[in-house]
Design an enzyme around this catalytic site. Structure first.
Site, PDB file in Angstrom:
ATOM      1  N   MET A  35      -8.946  -7.921  28.623  1.00  0.00           N
ATOM      2  CA  MET A  35      -9.284  -8.949  29.209  1.00  0.00           C
ATOM      3  C   MET A  35     -10.186  -9.911  28.366  1.00  0.00           C
ATOM      4  SD  MET A  35      -7.447  -9.011  31.603  1.00  0.00           S
ATOM      5  CE  MET A  35      -7.556  -9.854  32.836  1.00  0.00           C
ATOM      6  N   ARG A  36      -9.906 -10.038  26.888  1.00  0.00           N
ATOM      7  CA  ARG A  36     -10.658 -10.829  25.937  1.00  0.00           C
ATOM      8  C   ARG A  36      -9.741 -11.575  25.301  1.00  0.00           C
ATOM      9  NH1 ARG A  36     -15.679  -9.677  25.300  1.00  0.00           N
ATOM     10  NH2 ARG A  36     -15.820 -11.117  23.356  1.00  0.00           N
ATOM     11  N   HIS A  78       1.190 -10.944  30.889  1.00  0.00           N
ATOM     12  CA  HIS A  78       0.581 -11.631  31.768  1.00  0.00           C
ATOM     13  C   HIS A  78       1.190 -11.837  32.923  1.00  0.00           C
ATOM     14  CE1 HIS A  78      -2.453 -14.501  32.660  1.00  0.00           C
ATOM     15  NE2 HIS A  78      -1.446 -15.287  33.416  1.00  0.00           N
ATOM     16  N   GLY A  98      -5.212   0.659  33.216  1.00  0.00           N
ATOM     17  CA  GLY A  98      -4.354   1.228  32.296  1.00  0.00           C
ATOM     18  C   GLY A  98      -2.975   1.859  32.769  1.00  0.00           C
ATOM     19  N   SER A  99      -2.369   1.044  34.032  1.00  0.00           N
ATOM     20  CA  SER A  99      -1.106   1.427  34.403  1.00  0.00           C
ATOM     21  C   SER A  99      -0.110   0.998  33.393  1.00  0.00           C
ATOM     22  CB  SER A  99      -0.852   0.962  35.722  1.00  0.00           C
ATOM     23  OG  SER A  99      -0.639  -0.360  35.606  1.00  0.00           O
ATOM     24  N   ASN A 100      -0.107  -0.113  32.417  1.00  0.00           N
ATOM     25  CA  ASN A 100       0.762  -0.301  31.769  1.00  0.00           C
ATOM     26  C   ASN A 100       0.639   0.453  30.510  1.00  0.00           C
ATOM     27  OD1 ASN A 100       2.449  -3.005  32.216  1.00  0.00           O
ATOM     28  ND2 ASN A 100       0.312  -3.608  33.087  1.00  0.00           N
ATOM     29  N   LYS A 132     -18.546 -12.331  17.370  1.00  0.00           N
ATOM     30  CA  LYS A 132     -17.272 -11.694  17.586  1.00  0.00           C
ATOM     31  C   LYS A 132     -16.354 -11.255  16.095  1.00  0.00           C
ATOM     32  CE  LYS A 132     -13.130 -13.036  20.001  1.00  0.00           C
ATOM     33  NZ  LYS A 132     -12.702 -13.601  21.303  1.00  0.00           N
ATOM     34  N   ILE A 173      -8.265 -12.917  21.667  1.00  0.00           N
ATOM     35  CA  ILE A 173      -8.290 -12.184  20.248  1.00  0.00           C
ATOM     36  C   ILE A 173      -8.885 -13.568  19.389  1.00  0.00           C
ATOM     37  CG2 ILE A 173      -6.555 -11.425  18.531  1.00  0.00           C
ATOM     38  CD1 ILE A 173      -6.871  -9.579  20.803  1.00  0.00           C
TER      39      ILE A 173
HETATM   40  C1  GAR Z   1      -1.809  -6.473  34.198  1.00  0.00           C
HETATM   41  O1  GAR Z   1      -1.204  -6.668  35.398  1.00  0.00           O
HETATM   42  C2  GAR Z   1      -1.800  -7.348  33.160  1.00  0.00           C
HETATM   43  O2  GAR Z   1      -0.380  -8.321  33.539  1.00  0.00           O
HETATM   44  C3  GAR Z   1      -2.865  -8.270  33.516  1.00  0.00           C
HETATM   45  O3  GAR Z   1      -3.887  -7.248  33.662  1.00  0.00           O
HETATM   46  C4  GAR Z   1      -3.247  -6.060  34.305  1.00  0.00           C
HETATM   47  C5  GAR Z   1      -3.526  -4.972  33.642  1.00  0.00           C
HETATM   48  O4  GAR Z   1      -3.284  -3.704  34.668  1.00  0.00           O
HETATM   49  N1  GAR Z   1      -3.055  -9.017  32.262  1.00  0.00           N
HETATM   50  C6  GAR Z   1      -3.715 -10.077  32.117  1.00  0.00           C
HETATM   51  O5  GAR Z   1      -4.080 -10.832  33.292  1.00  0.00           O
HETATM   52  C7  GAR Z   1      -4.053 -10.729  30.820  1.00  0.00           C
HETATM   53  N2  GAR Z   1      -4.483 -12.083  31.215  1.00  0.00           N
HETATM   54  P1  GAR Z   1      -3.222  -2.362  34.064  1.00  0.00           P
HETATM   55  O6  GAR Z   1      -4.789  -2.124  33.555  1.00  0.00           O
HETATM   56  O7  GAR Z   1      -3.158  -1.402  35.282  1.00  0.00           O
HETATM   57  O8  GAR Z   1      -2.184  -2.042  33.013  1.00  0.00           O
END
Ligand code: GAR
Length: 197
Positions: free
Chosen positions: A90-91, A109, A12-14, A65, A93
């Site tokens: 990571m699923r 991404h 969840g850093s984003n 689903k 939609i």
């Molecule tokens: C992020 O780097 C994002 O780009 C990637 O997962 C990470 C989540 O990091 N997303 C994918 O690979 C989607 N296909 P976070 O949980 O620290 O935000």
């Protein structure tokens, strides 16, 4: 202020970067809900710390689903969320969410799409030995990381960079690019909404 739901499955850093933008007054939306599919995900503790409501909806609790996504839609309606932000969700939609929120779902991404879609984009880039990879923000469609591209930023891979080093460079870029891009989309979105007197 338009209400956003952030979808996440991991650290969840984003999610944190988006919430931080809200806290410092630069986000043009309000994070109204965290949607998570994994009860053990670290992002849930972040939401709690920030006082943001979260729901955990687990796919394994549903036979199909459609049922899983309908349960999410019910929560989104309850929290009046109009815009969905996927941040390490990571699923794929499915049609239930896509139909209800058409054109209102974005994803981030860790590659320059269309290169390296799907799982472990950073590992894929390192395996290929590319010198430049990056970050893409795109609208979500029914494919795997295939929707229209909104923003991209390149990240160079230097000789001797470790996997963790590349991941850190990518995430630093993500944490700036995602809140900025969300703001650009919300600004456009607001202009398209007719004003009724
Ligand atoms: C992020 O780097 C994002 O780009 C990637 O997962 C990470 C989540 O990091 N997303 C994918 O690979 C989607 N296909 P976070 O949980 O620290 O935000």
């Amino acid at each position: 202020m338009i209400k956003l739901a952030v979808f996440a499955s991991g650290s969840g850093s984003n999610f944190q970067a988006i919430v931080d933008a809200q806290k410092n007054g630069t986000l043009l939306g309000e994070v109204a809900l965290l949607v998570c599919n994994k009860p053990s995900a670290k992002v849930i503790a972040r939401a709690k710390r920030e006082g943001i409501p979260s729901v955990v909806v687990q796919p394994s609790d549903y036979a199909f689903k459609t049922g899983y996504e309908q349960a999410i839609v019910d929560k989104l309606v309850e929290y009046e969320c109009e815009f969905l932000v996927l941040a390490g969700y990571m699923r794929l939609i499915g049609p239930t969410l896509l139909k209800r929120y058409e054109g209102k779902i974005v994803n981030i991404h860790p590659s320059l799409l269309p290169s390296f879609p799907g799982l472990d984009a950073i590992g894929q880039a390192l395996d290929k030995g590319v010198k430049v990879t990056g970050v893409t923000v795109h609208f979500v469609d029914s494919g795997m990381d295939t929707g229209p591209i909104i923003a991209q930023k390149a990240v160079t891979i230097e000789e001797g960079d470790t996997r963790q080093g590349v991941q850190e460079k990518i995430q630093r870029v993500e944490h700036i690019l995602y809140p900025q891009t969300i703001n650009e989309i919300l600004t456009k979105h607001a202009k398209e909404v007719p004003i009724h007197e």
